[in-house]
Motif scaffolding. Structure first.
Motif, mmCIF file in Angstrom:
data_model
loop_
_atom_site.group_PDB
_atom_site.id
_atom_site.type_symbol
_atom_site.label_atom_id
_atom_site.label_comp_id
_atom_site.label_asym_id
_atom_site.label_seq_id
_atom_site.Cartn_x
_atom_site.Cartn_y
_atom_site.Cartn_z
ATOM 1 N N GLY A 108 0.809 -1.213 0.000
ATOM 2 C CA GLY A 108 0.000 0.000 0.000
ATOM 3 C C GLY A 108 0.845 1.267 0.000
ATOM 4 N N ARG A 109 2.177 1.121 -0.204
ATOM 5 C CA ARG A 109 3.043 2.309 -0.223
ATOM 6 C C ARG A 109 3.007 2.961 -1.603
ATOM 7 N N LEU A 110 3.137 4.293 -1.603
ATOM 8 C CA LEU A 110 3.115 5.025 -2.879
ATOM 9 C C LEU A 110 4.434 4.820 -3.620
ATOM 10 N N ILE A 111 4.350 4.507 -4.926
ATOM 11 C CA ILE A 111 5.565 4.377 -5.741
ATOM 12 C C ILE A 111 5.750 5.689 -6.496
ATOM 13 N N LEU A 112 6.891 6.316 -6.242
ATOM 14 C CA LEU A 112 7.168 7.629 -6.819
ATOM 15 C C LEU A 112 8.376 7.517 -7.757
ATOM 16 N N ARG A 113 8.234 8.056 -8.988
ATOM 17 C CA ARG A 113 9.394 8.111 -9.904
ATOM 18 C C ARG A 113 9.983 9.505 -9.822
ATOM 19 N N LEU A 114 11.200 9.587 -9.336
ATOM 20 C CA LEU A 114 11.847 10.886 -9.143
ATOM 21 C C LEU A 114 12.408 11.395 -10.470
ATOM 22 N N ALA A 115 12.791 12.657 -10.506
ATOM 23 C CA ALA A 115 13.323 13.258 -11.739
ATOM 24 C C ALA A 115 14.553 12.491 -12.230
ATOM 25 N N SER A 116 15.319 11.902 -11.308
ATOM 26 C CA SER A 116 16.519 11.138 -11.675
ATOM 27 C C SER A 116 16.162 9.823 -12.354
ATOM 28 N N GLY A 117 14.868 9.450 -12.333
ATOM 29 C CA GLY A 117 14.448 8.167 -12.912
ATOM 30 C C GLY A 117 14.389 7.064 -11.858
ATOM 31 N N ARG A 118 14.928 7.368 -10.679
ATOM 32 C CA ARG A 118 14.925 6.389 -9.591
ATOM 33 C C ARG A 118 13.518 6.254 -8.998
ATOM 34 N N PHE A 119 13.171 5.026 -8.604
ATOM 35 C CA PHE A 119 11.868 4.808 -7.973
ATOM 36 C C PHE A 119 12.029 4.804 -6.455
ATOM 37 N N GLU A 120 11.060 5.359 -5.795
ATOM 38 C CA GLU A 120 11.107 5.367 -4.333
ATOM 39 C C GLU A 120 9.734 4.994 -3.795
ATOM 40 N N THR A 121 9.689 4.209 -2.735
ATOM 41 C CA THR A 121 8.379 3.908 -2.133
ATOM 42 C C THR A 121 8.216 4.757 -0.878
ATOM 43 N N ILE A 122 7.030 5.325 -0.745
ATOM 44 C CA ILE A 122 6.761 6.267 0.347
ATOM 45 C C ILE A 122 5.739 5.644 1.295
ATOM 46 N N ASN A 123 6.100 5.631 2.566
ATOM 47 C CA ASN A 123 5.231 5.035 3.593
ATOM 48 C C ASN A 123 4.116 5.950 4.041
ATOM 49 N N ALA A 124 4.472 7.229 4.245
ATOM 50 C CA ALA A 124 3.500 8.150 4.836
ATOM 51 C C ALA A 124 3.775 9.554 4.346
ATOM 52 N N GLY A 125 2.752 10.367 4.304
ATOM 53 C CA GLY A 125 2.959 11.758 3.902
ATOM 54 C C GLY A 125 1.696 12.357 3.322
ATOM 55 N N ASP A 126 1.754 13.643 3.045
ATOM 56 C CA ASP A 126 0.642 14.352 2.409
ATOM 57 C C ASP A 126 0.987 14.560 0.949
ATOM 58 N N VAL A 127 0.066 14.208 0.071
ATOM 59 C CA VAL A 127 0.311 14.336 -1.362
ATOM 60 C C VAL A 127 -0.417 15.553 -1.904
ATOM 61 N N THR A 128 0.296 16.365 -2.685
ATOM 62 C CA THR A 128 -0.348 17.447 -3.430
ATOM 63 C C THR A 128 -0.145 17.156 -4.905
ATOM 64 N N ILE A 129 -1.245 17.161 -5.663
ATOM 65 C CA ILE A 129 -1.121 16.992 -7.105
ATOM 66 C C ILE A 129 -0.714 18.349 -7.670
ATOM 67 N N LEU A 130 0.418 18.388 -8.383
ATOM 68 C CA LEU A 130 0.961 19.676 -8.826
ATOM 69 C C LEU A 130 0.254 20.166 -10.076
ATOM 70 N N LYS A 131 -0.065 21.426 -10.063
ATOM 71 C CA LYS A 131 -0.756 22.042 -11.206
ATOM 72 C C LYS A 131 -0.081 23.364 -11.507
ATOM 73 N N GLY A 132 -0.299 23.891 -12.715
ATOM 74 C CA GLY A 132 0.159 25.218 -13.091
ATOM 75 C C GLY A 132 1.639 25.407 -12.839
ATOM 76 N N ARG A 133 1.985 26.527 -12.194
ATOM 77 C CA ARG A 133 3.405 26.863 -12.082
ATOM 78 C C ARG A 133 4.140 25.935 -11.128
ATOM 79 N N ASP A 134 3.414 25.198 -10.252
ATOM 80 C CA ASP A 134 4.068 24.242 -9.365
ATOM 81 C C ASP A 134 4.810 23.165 -10.138
ATOM 82 N N GLN A 135 4.362 22.963 -11.404
ATOM 83 C CA GLN A 135 4.933 21.853 -12.177
ATOM 84 C C GLN A 135 6.376 22.109 -12.561
ATOM 85 N N ASN A 136 6.776 23.380 -12.551
ATOM 86 C CA ASN A 136 8.132 23.670 -13.013
ATOM 87 C C ASN A 136 9.165 23.437 -11.926
#
Ligand code: BTN
Length: 286
Positions: free
Chosen positions: A258-286
């Motif tokens: 049930g951990r979140l799988i995150l692909r970082l900008a480096s291409g590396r995958f990381e699994t996240i146990n806990a945290g608050d997720v914000t879906i990035l929109k607009g200028r946050d994307q840069n």
């Protein structure tokens, strides 16, 4: 009280008799065995934890309150719990599983409650990892799991679920990370909270059995269908006690725990146990 009077006249008032009547078909299925009701209590999680600690055989207990005076969310936030409008409940379960399966219970509960809300209301309710239920990006429900366990096994799980049902949201700034909504706000009609609770418990009981039988694959597939996070660029903030760690990447899915799988900008995958997720929109994307 004005709210109560309106509630009673519409037959929407919560009572122990009404709950027992509505939940009778749920109790016949065997996972959930009894309901405990409070007009007002600090938090249904408090009461469920007490029952878990004091009654060693208690399993499948559903604690419901009409209002909570100290309702709580994740990371020590408060959960606004006015009377007469919403659902606040906690299910106490004793799964025969090791503690490394615990986060799967949040997956199970999120999938179950989201499915119930979709089926009962016809609204497009989605999950945001790990525990938010959203309609069009606004928060309609949340889950707070607390548990007792030792190294080998889970002793019990108290799964607290809050759903904004007939609320007209005017939640004060800063008390919620996401803008809030309610099923009534989105669907335009008052809903019967006891019926909605029955639907949520039916879905929870069914998926609890799947989880205990080891069928996590179907739960994870259901999650992927209902998720609003996957495929998006997200920021994950880990609310550690001493530091605030932030990661940005593409949400690729969830793993078998049930951990979140995150692909970082480096291409590396990381699994996240806990945290608050914000879906990035607009200028946050840069
Ligand atoms: C969150 O989104 O942070 C989780 C919110 C969980 C709220 C529910 S309401 C019933 C139960 N009792 C509580 O005090 N919290 C949970």
């Amino acid at each position: 009280m004005k709210t109560c009077h309106t509630e009673q006249s519409k037959g929407l008032h919560l009572s122990i008799d009404g709950l027992n009547r509505e939940l009778a078909p749920v109790f016949r299925e065997g996972i959930f065995k009894r309901v405990v009701f409070y007009e007002s209590t600090t938090s249904t999680n408090d009461r469920a934890m007490e029952i878990g600690d004091q009654e060693k055989d208690a399993d499948g207990v559903v604690v419901v309150a009409d209002t909570q005076t100290r309702g709580r969310g994740r990371h020590g936030r408060s959960w606004i719990s006015p009377p007469g409008v919403n659902l606040y409940f906690t299910v106490l379960l004793r799964p025969p599983l090791p503690p490394d399966r615990a986060s799967l219970f949040i997956v199970m509960a999120a999938v179950a409650v989201t499915s119930a809300l979709r089926r009962y209301t016809g609204l497009d309710v989605r999950i945001k990892w790990p525990n938010d239920m959203l309609i069009k990006g606004r928060k309609v429900g949340g889950i707070l799991m607390e548990l007792r366990s030792d190294r080998e096994r889970i002793n019990f799980v108290a799964m607290g679920i809050g759903i904004n049902v007939n609320l007209t949201p005017d939640i004060p700034e800063g008390q919620m990370i996401l803008p809030a909504t309610s099923l009534k706000e989105e669907g335009g009609r008052d809903l019967n909270r006891a019926e909605l609770l029955r639907e949520a418990l039916i879905e929870l009981g069914y998926r609890y059995k799947l989880l205990v039988e080891g069928n996590r694959e179907s739960l994870i597939n259901e999650w992927i269908d209902l998720d609003s996070t996957i495929g998006n660029r997200v920021r994950v903030q880990n609310m550690a006690l001493t530091a605030s760690e932030v990661k940005v990447g593409i949400a690729e899915g969830i793993d078998e725990y049930g951990r979140l799988i995150l692909r970082l900008a480096s291409g590396r995958f990381e699994t996240i146990n806990a945290g608050d997720v914000t879906i990035l929109k607009g200028r946050d994307q840069n």
